[in-house]
Design a protein around this motif. Sequence first.
Motif, PDB file in Angstrom:
ATOM      1  N   THR A 123       0.821  -1.206   0.000  1.00 28.09           N
ATOM      2  CA  THR A 123       0.000   0.000   0.000  1.00 28.09           C
ATOM      3  C   THR A 123       0.860   1.263   0.000  1.00 28.09           C
ATOM      4  O   THR A 123       0.541   2.252  -0.669  1.00 28.09           O
ATOM      5  CB  THR A 123      -0.928  -0.045   1.238  1.00 28.09           C
ATOM      6  N   SER A 124       1.961   1.233   0.735  1.00 28.67           N
ATOM      7  CA  SER A 124       2.824   2.421   0.794  1.00 28.67           C
ATOM      8  C   SER A 124       3.439   2.703  -0.567  1.00 28.67           C
ATOM      9  O   SER A 124       3.639   3.864  -0.953  1.00 28.67           O
ATOM     10  CB  SER A 124       3.918   2.216   1.838  1.00 28.67           C
ATOM     11  N   TYR A 125       3.727   1.644  -1.311  1.00 22.25           N
ATOM     12  CA  TYR A 125       4.244   1.788  -2.686  1.00 22.25           C
ATOM     13  C   TYR A 125       3.175   2.477  -3.544  1.00 22.25           C
ATOM     14  O   TYR A 125       3.470   3.397  -4.319  1.00 22.25           O
ATOM     15  CB  TYR A 125       4.580   0.386  -3.190  1.00 22.25           C
ATOM     16  N   GLU A 143       9.110  -0.334   9.865  1.00 24.49           N
ATOM     17  CA  GLU A 143       9.872  -1.528  10.226  1.00 24.49           C
ATOM     18  C   GLU A 143      10.023  -2.517   9.073  1.00 24.49           C
ATOM     19  O   GLU A 143      10.600  -3.586   9.261  1.00 24.49           O
ATOM     20  CB  GLU A 143       9.195  -2.270  11.399  1.00 24.49           C
ATOM     21  N   THR A 144       9.472  -2.213   7.911  1.00 28.42           N
ATOM     22  CA  THR A 144       9.457  -3.196   6.823  1.00 28.42           C
ATOM     23  C   THR A 144      10.882  -3.592   6.420  1.00 28.42           C
ATOM     24  O   THR A 144      11.678  -2.747   5.993  1.00 28.42           O
ATOM     25  CB  THR A 144       8.661  -2.617   5.635  1.00 28.42           C
ATOM     26  N   ALA A 145      11.180  -4.878   6.572  1.00 28.86           N
ATOM     27  CA  ALA A 145      12.553  -5.355   6.373  1.00 28.86           C
ATOM     28  C   ALA A 145      13.042  -5.093   4.948  1.00 28.86           C
ATOM     29  O   ALA A 145      14.206  -4.768   4.737  1.00 28.86           O
ATOM     30  CB  ALA A 145      12.633  -6.842   6.707  1.00 28.86           C
ATOM     31  N   LYS A 199      -8.416  -7.694  -2.519  1.00 35.58           N
ATOM     32  CA  LYS A 199      -7.939  -9.099  -2.527  1.00 35.58           C
ATOM     33  C   LYS A 199      -7.403  -9.518  -1.162  1.00 35.58           C
ATOM     34  O   LYS A 199      -7.595 -10.630  -0.728  1.00 35.58           O
ATOM     35  CB  LYS A 199      -6.949  -9.365  -3.658  1.00 35.58           C
ATOM     36  N   GLU A 200      -6.720  -8.600  -0.460  1.00 35.84           N
ATOM     37  CA  GLU A 200      -6.045  -9.043   0.766  1.00 35.84           C
ATOM     38  C   GLU A 200      -7.018  -9.404   1.883  1.00 35.84           C
ATOM     39  O   GLU A 200      -6.700 -10.234   2.723  1.00 35.84           O
ATOM     40  CB  GLU A 200      -5.017  -8.016   1.260  1.00 35.84           C
ATOM     41  N   ILE A 201      -8.205  -8.803   1.890  1.00 40.10           N
ATOM     42  CA  ILE A 201      -9.107  -9.166   2.989  1.00 40.10           C
ATOM     43  C   ILE A 201     -10.319 -10.005   2.553  1.00 40.10           C
ATOM     44  O   ILE A 201     -10.811 -10.796   3.337  1.00 40.10           O
ATOM     45  CB  ILE A 201      -9.556  -7.934   3.817  1.00 40.10           C
TER      46      ILE A 201
HETATM   47  C1  F6R Z   1      -1.723  -3.640   2.772  1.00 41.66           C
HETATM   48  C2  F6R Z   1      -0.599  -3.297   3.604  1.00 41.66           C
HETATM   49  C3  F6R Z   1       0.767  -3.663   3.139  1.00 41.66           C
HETATM   50  C4  F6R Z   1       1.791  -2.649   3.623  1.00 41.66           C
HETATM   51  C5  F6R Z   1       3.213  -3.143   3.300  1.00 41.66           C
HETATM   52  C6  F6R Z   1       4.253  -2.131   3.705  1.00 41.66           C
HETATM   53  O1  F6R Z   1      -2.925  -3.191   3.318  1.00 41.66           O
HETATM   54  O2  F6R Z   1      -0.751  -2.756   4.670  1.00 41.66           O
HETATM   55  O3  F6R Z   1       0.820  -3.809   1.758  1.00 41.66           O
HETATM   56  O4  F6R Z   1       1.549  -1.421   3.016  1.00 41.66           O
HETATM   57  O5  F6R Z   1       3.442  -4.352   3.961  1.00 41.66           O
HETATM   58  O6  F6R Z   1       4.175  -1.854   5.059  1.00 41.66           O
HETATM   59  P1  F6R Z   1       4.734  -0.515   5.661  1.00 41.66           P
HETATM   60  O7  F6R Z   1       3.944   0.612   5.107  1.00 41.66           O
HETATM   61  O8  F6R Z   1       4.574  -0.663   7.143  1.00 41.66           O
HETATM   62  O9  F6R Z   1       6.177  -0.432   5.239  1.00 41.66           O
END
Ligand code: F6R
Length: 602
Positions: free
Chosen positions: A300-302, A349-351, A485-487
């Motif tokens: 989503t952030s992308y 925190e996204t790795a 799709k995700e939910i």
């Molecule tokens: C979808 C969703 C994920 C996050 C992705 C990045 O609803 O939440 O696609 O956007 O995992 O997460 P963040 O923004 O925390 O880096």
Amino acid sequence: MCGIVGVVGNTNATDILIQGLEKLEYRGYDSAGIFVLGGAENHLVKAVGRIAELSAKTAGVEGTTGIGHTRWATHGKPTEDNAHPHRSETGRFVLVHNGVIENYLEIKEEYLAGHHFKGQTDTEIAVHLIGKFAEEDGLSVLEAFKKALHIIRGSYAFALIDSENPDVIYVAKNKSPLLIGLGDGYNMVCSDAMAMIRETNQYMEIHDQELVIVKADSVEVQDYDGNSRERASYTAELDLSDIGKGTYPYYMLKEIDEQPTVMRKLIQAYTDEAGQVVVDPAIIKAVQDADRIYILAAGTSYHAGFASKKMLEELTDTPVELGISSEWGYGMPLLSKKPLFIFISQSGETADSRQVLVKANEMGIPSLTVTNVPGSTLSREANHTMLLHAGPEIAVASTKAYTAQIAALAFLAKAVGQANGNAKAQAFDLVHELSIVAQSIESTLSEKETIEAKVRELLETTRNAFYIGRGQDYYVAMEASLKLKEISYIQCEGFAAGELKHGTIALIEEGTPVLALLSDPVLANHTRGNIQEVAARGAKVLTIAEENVAKDTDDIVLTTVHPYLSPISMVVPTQLVAYFATLHRGLDVDKPRNLAKSVTVE
Ligand code: F6R
């Protein structure tokens, strides 16, 4: 994703652990467990499924110290044997772990011949290694832990207990989040401040490759060679009331409803008393110095990056490129001479994103993190941070963070453009336009019943669906389809409407749902042509249109907003579409299968 909570020196240890794990539930998990000591006997309790199932097994479990874990399976299926905490060969050492140990098979082969393992996890190998060094080789607990940390490669947050000593929890971290919480007469460890906020708002950070000895009345930070490190504590700004669901059936609905308030909070955060836009001058300069902006993000952030691209380019006069973090972490394309990396991440925190940031730092590339979580890893490690001020986002499906990300980037674009004398930026009254967006969202939210009825008819039983749009609406279509799709588990794709006839239209058959997004006066006419094409092939079409391009036949009509900000108001009905489709398909809106809120493994 996996969560850790630990407490040392509190007679309510079991309750604290269970309540902490409940607060971590939103991150996604499939099994959980606790280890409690310091009472009449030691207890290891595990359960597959929800925390409620674990909690039901904890009657009579009492002690002063313990560690707990929610597991999101990576190595081995979600079973009790694979659930944490894990024990060493003799059972003396007990460990919980977030992350992935890359060399666990080599460790098993090289050091642990003759050991018996209950499950398939990398964590069990780590605790056997520590146990071997302490019990077979005669090292002290601390020496054994340090020796293991020198051998283990990968990402981890560890909390370790020696079951013969209820006075200490040993923790260490590398690339996975972990915090210390300072209580009154006791202390805590946790992978997410959320799990400790009930007990304390005094926290202490741990950096990568640090080991911490946590006792009820002291916290000692060391590097892996035993050198002490000074660390000050800080007060977290989380509010306990922010993380409750209130009267809402699901966090997702609460968070969708919060969006007008978030827009207003952002206005407060990024304007001065005279209503002028204010962004840290160092951030403005970082953008001015760059010849190209690279936005790195996931999911989503992308998509929020895409939705902000046109606005950023037009107002800052700087080209913007998008990169998927998980792709860039291992292969950077040819960069411009003066790049600026902007990381967009709700959690911080996204790795995958962190992997790129580590590389960017090595290459000396300046960076800005746009995040909802102050003090998060991506915030700490980037040169600059802009906060989203959206309040905790608990539902796995991101809603208010997406809209806040676009709005925060609007403040950045406006501030830079204004400083550069860009005519469009000067004419763009962001505060006013964002207030209109907040009103537009409010009016969409007041149409929930109508939206629910239409969604039920269109999506209650379908297997697949398509979102289409052009320009900014295409970017929203990408996000709208991810949300659905995700939910709801409906297979859904977001397409540039003009691309349909180049292949995808072959998938349209009698009754296929197609949801069309229309906001731009020029592009809307072309999209309407594409709507005709799919309708002629049997598609059931639902249109979401801004007033300025709407026709009487459109299903959902939105107040017109500034084109730069239209992705914010346009996405809201699509969030509701996903919410109601999921509800009517009888699924758990907040906790979709296989997903985690904060994706801390690569
Ligand atoms: C979808 C969703 C994920 C996050 C992705 C990045 O609803 O939440 O696609 O956007 O995992 O997460 P963040 O923004 O925390 O880096």
